[in-house]
Design a protein around this motif. Structure first.
Motif, mmCIF file in Angstrom:
data_model
loop_
_atom_site.group_PDB
_atom_site.id
_atom_site.type_symbol
_atom_site.label_atom_id
_atom_site.label_comp_id
_atom_site.label_asym_id
_atom_site.label_seq_id
_atom_site.Cartn_x
_atom_site.Cartn_y
_atom_site.Cartn_z
ATOM 1 N N PRO A 112 0.803 -1.226 0.000
ATOM 2 C CA PRO A 112 0.000 0.000 0.000
ATOM 3 C C PRO A 112 0.829 1.266 0.000
ATOM 4 N N GLY A 113 2.017 1.238 0.604
ATOM 5 C CA GLY A 113 2.904 2.398 0.613
ATOM 6 C C GLY A 113 3.921 2.325 -0.509
ATOM 7 N N ALA A 114 4.524 3.464 -0.839
ATOM 8 C CA ALA A 114 5.451 3.517 -1.969
ATOM 9 C C ALA A 114 6.635 2.579 -1.789
ATOM 10 N N ASP A 115 7.092 2.406 -0.554
ATOM 11 C CA ASP A 115 8.269 1.567 -0.302
ATOM 12 C C ASP A 115 7.917 0.174 0.206
ATOM 13 N N ASP A 116 6.625 -0.135 0.303
ATOM 14 C CA ASP A 116 6.197 -1.382 0.926
ATOM 15 C C ASP A 116 6.046 -2.506 -0.095
ATOM 16 N N SER A 117 6.186 -3.732 0.402
ATOM 17 C CA SER A 117 5.938 -4.914 -0.420
ATOM 18 C C SER A 117 5.023 -5.859 0.338
ATOM 19 N N GLN A 118 4.363 -6.737 -0.403
ATOM 20 C CA GLN A 118 3.511 -7.740 0.221
ATOM 21 C C GLN A 118 3.618 -9.041 -0.551
ATOM 22 N N THR A 119 3.532 -10.131 0.185
ATOM 23 C CA THR A 119 3.576 -11.459 -0.420
ATOM 24 C C THR A 119 2.227 -12.131 -0.236
ATOM 25 N N LEU A 120 1.712 -12.697 -1.325
ATOM 26 C CA LEU A 120 0.470 -13.452 -1.286
ATOM 27 C C LEU A 120 0.786 -14.938 -1.225
ATOM 28 N N LEU A 121 0.205 -15.620 -0.256
ATOM 29 C CA LEU A 121 0.347 -17.069 -0.112
ATOM 30 C C LEU A 121 -1.039 -17.698 -0.197
ATOM 31 N N VAL A 122 -1.196 -18.672 -1.087
ATOM 32 C CA VAL A 122 -2.464 -19.392 -1.222
ATOM 33 C C VAL A 122 -2.282 -20.765 -0.567
ATOM 34 N N PRO A 123 -2.997 -21.060 0.509
ATOM 35 C CA PRO A 123 -2.762 -22.314 1.240
ATOM 36 C C PRO A 123 -2.865 -23.561 0.367
ATOM 37 N N GLU A 124 -3.839 -23.596 -0.544
ATOM 38 C CA GLU A 124 -3.996 -24.780 -1.400
ATOM 39 C C GLU A 124 -2.769 -24.986 -2.271
ATOM 40 N N ALA A 125 -2.199 -23.896 -2.772
ATOM 41 C CA ALA A 125 -0.995 -24.018 -3.597
ATOM 42 C C ALA A 125 0.190 -24.511 -2.770
ATOM 43 N N LEU A 126 0.289 -24.069 -1.530
ATOM 44 C CA LEU A 126 1.364 -24.551 -0.665
ATOM 45 C C LEU A 126 1.229 -26.052 -0.408
ATOM 46 N N GLU A 127 -0.012 -26.531 -0.364
ATOM 47 C CA GLU A 127 -0.242 -27.974 -0.219
ATOM 48 C C GLU A 127 0.159 -28.711 -1.492
ATOM 49 N N HIS A 128 -0.329 -28.252 -2.635
ATOM 50 C CA HIS A 128 -0.070 -28.953 -3.902
ATOM 51 C C HIS A 128 1.412 -28.954 -4.266
ATOM 52 N N THR A 129 2.129 -27.879 -3.948
ATOM 53 C CA THR A 129 3.555 -27.817 -4.274
ATOM 54 C C THR A 129 4.421 -28.578 -3.279
ATOM 55 N N GLY A 130 3.824 -29.041 -2.201
ATOM 56 C CA GLY A 130 4.583 -29.790 -1.193
ATOM 57 C C GLY A 130 5.287 -28.913 -0.178
ATOM 58 N N VAL A 131 5.101 -27.602 -0.244
ATOM 59 C CA VAL A 131 5.808 -26.693 0.659
ATOM 60 C C VAL A 131 5.427 -26.944 2.116
ATOM 61 N N LEU A 132 4.180 -27.346 2.356
ATOM 62 C CA LEU A 132 3.737 -27.555 3.736
ATOM 63 C C LEU A 132 4.103 -28.935 4.273
ATOM 64 N N SER A 133 4.781 -29.742 3.449
ATOM 65 C CA SER A 133 5.168 -31.080 3.907
ATOM 66 C C SER A 133 6.368 -31.050 4.852
ATOM 67 N N ASP A 134 7.083 -29.925 4.916
ATOM 68 C CA ASP A 134 8.272 -29.825 5.764
ATOM 69 C C ASP A 134 8.491 -28.346 6.090
ATOM 70 N N PRO A 135 8.657 -27.982 7.366
ATOM 71 C CA PRO A 135 8.873 -26.573 7.722
ATOM 72 C C PRO A 135 10.084 -25.956 7.027
ATOM 73 N N GLU A 136 11.070 -26.780 6.661
ATOM 74 C CA GLU A 136 12.237 -26.229 5.970
ATOM 75 C C GLU A 136 11.864 -25.697 4.590
ATOM 76 N N TYR A 137 10.949 -26.372 3.905
ATOM 77 C CA TYR A 137 10.501 -25.887 2.599
ATOM 78 C C TYR A 137 9.803 -24.535 2.756
ATOM 79 N N LEU A 138 8.925 -24.425 3.738
ATOM 80 C CA LEU A 138 8.215 -23.170 3.955
ATOM 81 C C LEU A 138 9.197 -22.058 4.325
ATOM 82 N N THR A 139 10.202 -22.400 5.112
ATOM 83 C CA THR A 139 11.216 -21.410 5.471
ATOM 84 C C THR A 139 11.929 -20.889 4.231
#
Length: 302
Positions: A112-139
């Motif tokens: 929202p601000g000129a210098d700000d950034s935001q990341t969008l995470l979709v839980p279903e995509a994190l499941e399908h990609t396997g990212v939620l299978s191990d905390p190291e992947y999410l990290t």
């Protein structure tokens, strides 16, 4: 520089994931500057969102970038750019549900601000990609996206490059190799320090749905012929080994320092070579042959 870290669950159904992301952010955010030399923005937001939100906001961001690109180009090229943008957005609408809901681990865009950034995470995509299978992947994913936040602050969301090379707004002219390669280099360094070995979320176990979507013709056509993550990491690692992070970081405000096609090709060739010759030299050498004048202007050394 102080950074506010915010994690929002806009689905109302993933409080555990919100807490997990918040804990990882608190752990890894202080490691970004010591690793990269780049400051994070004053506000870093990670938003856990439904795929519909991902679709609408990514489409809006793509449209914004196309408009900005069009305004920087000669007037006689603008009708063609409009037609190209319409076709791009039409394709995006056809595939965005599968991209955002199945394949994309994270997407970082202006906040929202000129210098700000935001990341969008979709839980279903994190499941399908396997990212939620191990905390190291999410990290690893969170570190990778955090580095994009720092890059965005340094380049003012690519605005520092755009006047010189408008295609930079659309990730042209070596930008994707720089941004993704730099973020991959940093996420490998940080996860190695945290876990004793670098983490690779690309190797996470994918769902059957993911594998089905990955074979769709419209998806495979979008896959780049040269992997910006692997090639870019090789390019960036060689440059940092040669000139260090401070010299490399001049690129974020100087479009002349972006890697050229020939320098990217040099990294492709280095990756294909037998060890121990896997080291591109062209971009690193060019970065090493520049210096700052007393006025702060970066010039080339003959």
């Amino acid at each position: 520089m102080d950074t506010d870290l915010i994690v929002l669950d806009e689905t109302g159904r993933h409080e555990d994931l919100r807490e997990q992301v918040g804990g990882i952010l608190a752990l890894v955010a202080p490691l970004v500057k010591p690793t990269t030399g780049l400051d994070l923005p004053g506000l870093v937001s990670f938003r856990i969102v439904p795929v519909e939100t991902w679709q609408s906001e990514q489409a809006a961001e793509t449209a914004r970038l196309l408009r900005a690109y069009r305004e920087l180009m000669p007037f006689w090229t603008r009708p063609g750019i409009t037609l190209l943008g319409t076709a791009m957005l039409r394709t995006f609408r056809r595939i965005s549900a599968d991209m955002g809901g199945v394949m994309v681990m994270g997407a970082t865009q202006p906040g929202p601000g000129a210098d700000d950034s935001q990341t969008l995470l979709v839980p279903e995509a994190l499941e399908h990609t396997g990212v939620l299978s191990d905390p190291e992947y999410l990290t690893q994913v969170i570190v990778h996206e955090l580095v994009h936040h720092a890059q965005n602050r340094a380049s003012q969301h690519r605005a520092d490059w755009a006047a010189h090379t408008p295609k930079a707004l659309l990730r042209g002219n070596g930008v994707s190799f720089l941004e993704e390669g730099h973020a991959r280099w940093a996420d490998q360094v940080i996860t190695r320090d945290l876990f004793g070995a670098a983490c690779d979320a690309d190797s996470a176990p994918k769902s059957q749905r993911y594998n089905e979507v990955a074979k769709r013709k419209e998806i495979t056509r979008l896959k780049p012929t040269v992997d910006p993550y692997k090639v870019g990491r090789t390019l960036v690692a060689s440059a940092i080994d040669t000139v260090g992070t401070q010299e490399l970081n001049a690129v974020w405000s100087n479009a002349r320092l972006l890697p050229s096609k020939g320098e990217v090709a040099d990294a492709v060739a280095a990756l294909a070579a037998d060890e121990p010759t896997r080291r591109p030299k062209l971009w690193a050498s060019r970065l090493g042959s520049t210096t700052f004048t007393e006025t702060g202007v970066r010039t080339f050394i003959d």
